[in-house]
Design a protein around this motif. Structure first.
Motif, PDB file in Angstrom:
ATOM      1  N   UNK A 123       8.316  -6.282  -0.994  1.00  0.00           N
ATOM      2  CA  UNK A 123       9.462  -5.436  -0.674  1.00  0.00           C
ATOM      3  C   UNK A 123      10.757  -6.231  -0.658  1.00  0.00           C
ATOM      4  N   UNK A 124      10.721  -7.438  -0.118  1.00  0.00           N
ATOM      5  CA  UNK A 124      11.923  -8.267  -0.007  1.00  0.00           C
ATOM      6  C   UNK A 124      11.881  -9.348  -1.079  1.00  0.00           C
ATOM      7  N   UNK A 125      12.694  -9.174  -2.128  1.00  0.00           N
ATOM      8  CA  UNK A 125      12.701 -10.141  -3.219  1.00  0.00           C
ATOM      9  C   UNK A 125      13.399 -11.437  -2.832  1.00  0.00           C
ATOM     10  N   UNK A 126      14.111 -11.421  -1.695  1.00  0.00           N
ATOM     11  CA  UNK A 126      14.773 -12.632  -1.231  1.00  0.00           C
ATOM     12  C   UNK A 126      13.817 -13.570  -0.506  1.00  0.00           C
ATOM     13  N   UNK A 127      12.613 -13.083  -0.257  1.00  0.00           N
ATOM     14  CA  UNK A 127      11.630 -13.900   0.466  1.00  0.00           C
ATOM     15  C   UNK A 127      10.527 -14.349  -0.473  1.00  0.00           C
ATOM     16  N   UNK A 128      10.279 -15.650  -0.512  1.00  0.00           N
ATOM     17  CA  UNK A 128       9.184 -16.194  -1.302  1.00  0.00           C
ATOM     18  C   UNK A 128       7.997 -16.457  -0.386  1.00  0.00           C
ATOM     19  N   UNK A 129       6.821 -15.960  -0.771  1.00  0.00           N
ATOM     20  CA  UNK A 129       5.645 -16.324   0.002  1.00  0.00           C
ATOM     21  C   UNK A 129       5.294 -17.783  -0.292  1.00  0.00           C
ATOM     22  N   UNK A 130       4.365 -18.319   0.476  1.00  0.00           N
ATOM     23  CA  UNK A 130       4.119 -19.762   0.380  1.00  0.00           C
ATOM     24  C   UNK A 130       3.437 -20.156  -0.937  1.00  0.00           C
ATOM     25  N   UNK A 131       2.714 -19.241  -1.569  1.00  0.00           N
ATOM     26  CA  UNK A 131       2.153 -19.533  -2.887  1.00  0.00           C
ATOM     27  C   UNK A 131       3.276 -19.672  -3.898  1.00  0.00           C
ATOM     28  N   UNK A 132       4.265 -18.784  -3.836  1.00  0.00           N
ATOM     29  CA  UNK A 132       5.424 -18.883  -4.724  1.00  0.00           C
ATOM     30  C   UNK A 132       6.189 -20.175  -4.483  1.00  0.00           C
ATOM     31  N   UNK A 133       6.371 -20.528  -3.215  1.00  0.00           N
ATOM     32  CA  UNK A 133       7.113 -21.746  -2.889  1.00  0.00           C
ATOM     33  C   UNK A 133       6.457 -22.974  -3.500  1.00  0.00           C
ATOM     34  N   UNK A 134       5.146 -23.084  -3.329  1.00  0.00           N
ATOM     35  CA  UNK A 134       4.433 -24.228  -3.892  1.00  0.00           C
ATOM     36  C   UNK A 134       4.521 -24.223  -5.415  1.00  0.00           C
ATOM     37  N   UNK A 135       4.368 -23.038  -6.023  1.00  0.00           N
ATOM     38  CA  UNK A 135       4.409 -22.940  -7.481  1.00  0.00           C
ATOM     39  C   UNK A 135       5.771 -23.377  -8.019  1.00  0.00           C
ATOM     40  N   UNK A 136       6.851 -22.917  -7.395  1.00  0.00           N
ATOM     41  CA  UNK A 136       8.192 -23.274  -7.857  1.00  0.00           C
ATOM     42  C   UNK A 136       8.483 -24.757  -7.633  1.00  0.00           C
ATOM     43  N   UNK A 137       8.056 -25.296  -6.510  1.00  0.00           N
ATOM     44  CA  UNK A 137       8.273 -26.718  -6.247  1.00  0.00           C
ATOM     45  C   UNK A 137       7.499 -27.575  -7.247  1.00  0.00           C
ATOM     46  N   UNK A 138       6.255 -27.177  -7.529  1.00  0.00           N
ATOM     47  CA  UNK A 138       5.446 -27.940  -8.477  1.00  0.00           C
ATOM     48  C   UNK A 138       6.009 -27.858  -9.886  1.00  0.00           C
ATOM     49  N   UNK A 139       6.543 -26.705 -10.269  1.00  0.00           N
ATOM     50  CA  UNK A 139       7.081 -26.588 -11.626  1.00  0.00           C
ATOM     51  C   UNK A 139       8.355 -27.415 -11.773  1.00  0.00           C
ATOM     52  N   UNK A 140       9.113 -27.575 -10.683  1.00  0.00           N
ATOM     53  CA  UNK A 140      10.281 -28.473 -10.722  1.00  0.00           C
ATOM     54  C   UNK A 140       9.835 -29.911 -10.997  1.00  0.00           C
ATOM     55  N   UNK A 141       8.788 -30.333 -10.298  1.00  0.00           N
ATOM     56  CA  UNK A 141       8.257 -31.680 -10.501  1.00  0.00           C
ATOM     57  C   UNK A 141       7.687 -31.810 -11.909  1.00  0.00           C
ATOM     58  N   UNK A 142       7.008 -30.759 -12.364  1.00  0.00           N
ATOM     59  CA  UNK A 142       6.405 -30.783 -13.692  1.00  0.00           C
ATOM     60  C   UNK A 142       7.469 -30.926 -14.783  1.00  0.00           C
ATOM     61  N   UNK A 143       8.545 -30.173 -14.664  1.00  0.00           N
ATOM     62  CA  UNK A 143       9.623 -30.274 -15.659  1.00  0.00           C
ATOM     63  C   UNK A 143      10.247 -31.658 -15.634  1.00  0.00           C
TER      64      UNK A 143
END
Length: 212
Positions: A123-143
């Protein structure tokens, strides 16, 4: 004396900013850079396959090795500079700490279990669940790893220290390919999630949603 009629105002839905303009711009520029880098990278890979397969020519970019290299380097600079702008704004505005932290193993497992059961709210697109947070952080490191290993492949002599840390030139090739494969895995999952929750795509295009 009769009481004055009270006026009733109808409150219309107000637009809520879910993604600011700078975020949408850097997101789509990153998507373009990744698309060009990966498809041209596949053509470069085909010139000297690292593993026992090649990519179909129809899904590669560049037409020939020299053309693929030109596209690859152009997209690399776009990815680097655009990525730096994205990271700097995220850190300076405090968005990085607000959106991507805190993260804990317990929280990740809880949200992952909820997602697998289809009970994770969107419902709230401004909130990232913790799976999303880990995925985005890991993709930053991956890039970042993809860029660093790419520098080794591009200027092996100048980045000799990085080359040795990656196990030599061939080691850097493996790191570069694996980083690319992980990024494609992230993109595939990302596209599936967008298909399941289409409003996330609309929010990333127009930057707002209607508050009911």
């Amino acid at each position: 004396m009769s009481a004055l009629p009270t006026s009733t105002s109808v409150t219309s839905p107000r637009p809520v900013i879910s993604h600011p303009r700078w975020l949408r711009l850097t997101h789509w520029l990153n998507a373009l850079a990744v698309l060009v880098m990966v498809t041209s990278g596949w053509r470069i890979y085909n010139a000297s396959p690292l593993y026992g397969f090649s990519f179909p020519t129809s899904i590669t970019l560049g037409g020939w090795l020299g053309g693929a290299l030109q596209w690859h380097f152009a997209a690399m600079w776009l990815l680097v500079f655009n990525g730096l702008v994205y990271l700097i704004i995220n850190v300076a505005s405090g968005r990085l700490s607000r959106r991507f932290f805190p993260v804990s193993p317990k929280g990740v497992m809880r949200d992952l279990w909820a997602a697998l059961r289809g009970r994770l709210g969107h419902a709230d697109l401004n909130h990232y669940n913790q799976v999303q947070r880990v995925a985005y952080l890991l993709v930053m490191v991956d890039i970042a790893m993809m860029v660093v290993s790419g520098l080794v492949l591009w200027k092996s002599v100048q980045f000799a220290t990085l080359r040795e840390l990656m196990g030599g030139y061939e080691g850097a090739r493996h790191v570069h390919f694996i980083a690319m494969a992980l990024l494609m895995g992230f993109v595939a999952v990302h596209l599936v999630m967008v298909a399941l929750v289409p409003k996330t795509l609309w929010a990333m295009i127009v930057g707002r949603k209607e508050r009911v």
